[in-house]
Design a protein around this motif. Structure first.
Motif, PDB file in Angstrom:
ATOM      1  N   GLU A 188      22.468  -3.830   6.864  1.00 41.71           N
ATOM      2  CA  GLU A 188      23.047  -5.038   7.485  1.00 41.71           C
ATOM      3  C   GLU A 188      24.202  -4.685   8.413  1.00 41.71           C
ATOM      4  N   ARG A 189      25.063  -3.790   7.956  1.00 38.10           N
ATOM      5  CA  ARG A 189      26.235  -3.467   8.772  1.00 38.10           C
ATOM      6  C   ARG A 189      25.992  -2.304   9.723  1.00 38.10           C
ATOM      7  N   ASN A 190      25.131  -1.352   9.313  1.00 36.34           N
ATOM      8  CA  ASN A 190      25.074  -0.093  10.066  1.00 36.34           C
ATOM      9  C   ASN A 190      23.768   0.154  10.825  1.00 36.34           C
ATOM     10  N   ALA A 191      22.867  -0.851  10.869  1.00 37.01           N
ATOM     11  CA  ALA A 191      21.555  -0.588  11.481  1.00 37.01           C
ATOM     12  C   ALA A 191      21.707   0.006  12.878  1.00 37.01           C
ATOM     13  N   PHE A 192      20.845   0.962  13.180  1.00 38.09           N
ATOM     14  CA  PHE A 192      20.756   1.606  14.490  1.00 38.09           C
ATOM     15  C   PHE A 192      22.021   2.389  14.867  1.00 38.09           C
ATOM     16  N   SER A 193      22.795   2.801  13.845  1.00 40.63           N
ATOM     17  CA  SER A 193      23.925   3.690  14.143  1.00 40.63           C
ATOM     18  C   SER A 193      23.379   4.975  14.733  1.00 40.63           C
ATOM     19  N   ARG A 194      24.079   5.488  15.716  1.00 39.77           N
ATOM     20  CA  ARG A 194      23.714   6.815  16.226  1.00 39.77           C
ATOM     21  C   ARG A 194      24.557   7.833  15.471  1.00 39.77           C
ATOM     22  N   LEU A 196      26.360   9.428  12.237  1.00 38.58           N
ATOM     23  CA  LEU A 196      26.895   8.878  10.981  1.00 38.58           C
ATOM     24  C   LEU A 196      27.304   7.419  11.145  1.00 38.58           C
ATOM     25  N   PRO A 197      27.033   6.585  10.149  1.00 39.05           N
ATOM     26  CA  PRO A 197      27.502   5.202  10.217  1.00 39.05           C
ATOM     27  C   PRO A 197      29.026   5.134  10.124  1.00 39.05           C
ATOM     28  N   GLN A 198      29.607   4.216  10.857  1.00 39.71           N
ATOM     29  CA  GLN A 198      31.074   4.083  10.877  1.00 39.71           C
ATOM     30  C   GLN A 198      31.576   3.359   9.637  1.00 39.71           C
ATOM     31  N   TRP A 199      30.735   2.498   9.103  1.00 41.10           N
ATOM     32  CA  TRP A 199      31.198   1.635   8.024  1.00 41.10           C
ATOM     33  C   TRP A 199      30.729   2.173   6.674  1.00 41.10           C
ATOM     34  N   GLY A 200      31.628   2.195   5.684  1.00 38.46           N
ATOM     35  CA  GLY A 200      31.147   2.499   4.330  1.00 38.46           C
ATOM     36  C   GLY A 200      31.892   3.600   3.599  1.00 38.46           C
ATOM     37  N   ALA A 201      32.940   4.184   4.223  1.00 35.51           N
ATOM     38  CA  ALA A 201      33.692   5.235   3.505  1.00 35.51           C
ATOM     39  C   ALA A 201      34.190   4.719   2.160  1.00 35.51           C
TER      40      ALA A 201
END
Ligand SMILES: Cc1ncc(COP(=O)(O)O)c(C=O)c1O
Length: 445
Positions: A188-194, A196-201
């Motif tokens: 939901e938050r990170n779809a199609f990230s190029r 590493l995803p930015q969100w979720g640490a």
């Protein structure tokens, strides 16, 4: 082999082999038999060429048919096919350990050999528990894994793993005292990230919650894949692994990276630990260690862990663990020849130079029907498709089958298609792989 089908559509010659992680009945009715391999390609038993989009099973990093490995294995077989490593040794086992220590992340220079990823994982878990005992903290036996984690199929790896089908058939026969972190896949938050995803640490902070529940004094180790492959490629959000490291340090908990698929160049550095600049206490490897030619696993340990065992009378065994085939001479020969190829051809870092091209290729699939996420890192890519109503995995399986018919081998987990080609892949072959997958997705309802 007689590929003749009976009137019932089965082939009795295929009956005896109970195939692993396979839909046996489907396969035996429609066999996909690979007969030969060279470079980036397989050839099927009926002579079709198939581009290898998954390095066999994430292991043939230097490509197929490497004569250097064949020669080293042949030479070792004729010189000494087997020698024990229990209370005995043979030179190339030490040579290989030294070579591996040189490319390892900082301090991970004590190497224990096994024969597979699963054995490496169980070895690392046992070392972690015995390490705490050796330093006077015998109550630290709890292990923390992660949802969606895959750590092989031994009882240890299965218990810390988090893939439901790999667990649910085996009742409650799990290790006691295991808990799991949440997984980090957030489409939901990170779809199609190029990359590493930015969100979720902050998913890493869940470790503090588990520590508050169980108390740090009961926890031996946390085990995660820096990038998980088997669950359909789950990437660590930016900062996540560093945070896990900080929390483990704060509470004296060992951090184990399972690098069975990320090791040996897959993510652009020899190991993901180096790519992410986070050093674990133990690191499990296998697969690319021998280019898949001979089964072998290796656990890399921080020197402080090894040293903690080196106490008591000098003639006492320090770790009651090992396999008949630990550091098998033929596997050692294969691994040394493989390392020579990796170094000579720059394969431990080649994924870094190809990753921008790879990323663009993977993300060119955006907008195709049913594609709900695309993920990439190093030379790893994944296409996540929406499941068919009430039939999870069916679309993924169809795409996998059609790709194979079109001469491209990919890997399917549920409705996710994973790609991890040999690290020798050329840009034109990346195009071919991704374009074929794209065509198949377009044609698959
Ligand atoms: C991260 C990870 N750990 C462990 C394993 C198990 O390795 P093996 O099948 O060699 O036992 C795998 C296999 O895919 C893996 O991906």
């Amino acid at each position: 082999m007689n590929a003749q089908l009976t009137a019932a559509g089965t082939n009795p010659e295929l009956d005896a082999f109970w195939m692993p992680f396979t839909a046996n009945r489907q396969f035996k009715a429609h066999p996909r038999l690979l007969a030969r391999a060279q470079g980036m390609y397989y050839w099927t038993a009926d002579g079709r060429q198939v581009l290898d989009g998954v390095a066999g099973l994430w292991c043939v990093n230097a490509g197929h048919g490497r004569s250097e490995i064949t020669e080293a294995v042949t030479k070792q077989l004729t010189t000494m096919e087997f020698a024990p490593t229990f209370q005995m040794g043979h030179p190339i086992a030490f040579e290989l350990a030294n070579r591996l220590a040189k490319i390892a992340p900082p301090g991970l220079d004590r190497i224990f050999f096994a024969n597979s990823g699963s054995e490496s994982v169980d070895t690392a878990l046992k070392i972690a528990i015995a390490y705490h005992r050796a330093r006077g903290a015998a109550q630290r036996t709890r292990l923390i894994g992660r949802e969606k984690g895959y750590h092989g199929v031994g009882f240890g790896g299965m218990s810390v793993g988090g893939m439901v089908n790999n667990r649910k058939f085996f009742g409650s026969s799990m290790l006691p005292g295991v808990d799991h972190l949440p997984h980090t896949l957030d489409i939901e938050r990170n779809a199609f990230s190029r990359g590493l995803p930015q969100w979720g640490a902050q998913f890493a902070n869940e470790l503090e919650r588990l520590i508050a529940l169980h108390d740090a004094s009961t926890i031996a180790a946390v085990i995660v894949e820096p990038v998980s492959g088997s669950a359909g490629v789950v990437l660590p959000p930016v900062g996540y692994l560093k945070r896990l490291r900080e929390i483990c340090d704060k509470h004296d908990i060992l951090l184990i990276f399972d690098e069975v698929i990320t090791g040996f160049g897959r993510v652009g550095k020899p190991f993901a630990a180096q790519a992410f600049d986070v050093t674990p206490d133990l690191m499990t490897t296998a697969k690319g260690l021998t280019n898949g030619a001979i089964p072998m696993g290796a656990v890399f340990s921080q020197r402080k862990i090894y040293d903690a065992f080196m106490q008591g009378p000098e003639n006492s065994i320090e770790l009651f663990h090992g396999y008949t085939y630990s550091a098998h001479p033929v596997a050692c020969a294969a691994a040394l020849a493989t390392l020579d190829i990796y170094v000579k051809e720059g394969l431990l870092t080649r994924a870094a130079s190809l990753s921008a091209h790879w990323e663009n290729a993977v993300h060119s699939l955006r907008g195709l029907p049913h594609v709900i996420d695309l993920r990439n890192y190093g030379l790893i890519g994944a296409v996540e498709m929406e499941p068919r109503q009430g039939k999870p995995g069916a679309r993924g399986f169809d795409v996998f089958l059609k790709c194979f018919e079109r001469g491209v081998m990919v890997r399917q987990t549920g409705d996710t298609i994973a790609m991890a080609p040999p690290l020798i892949i050329e840009p034109a072959q990346i195009e071919h792989l991704v374009e074929t997958l794209g065509q198949v997705i377009r044609e698959t309802a």
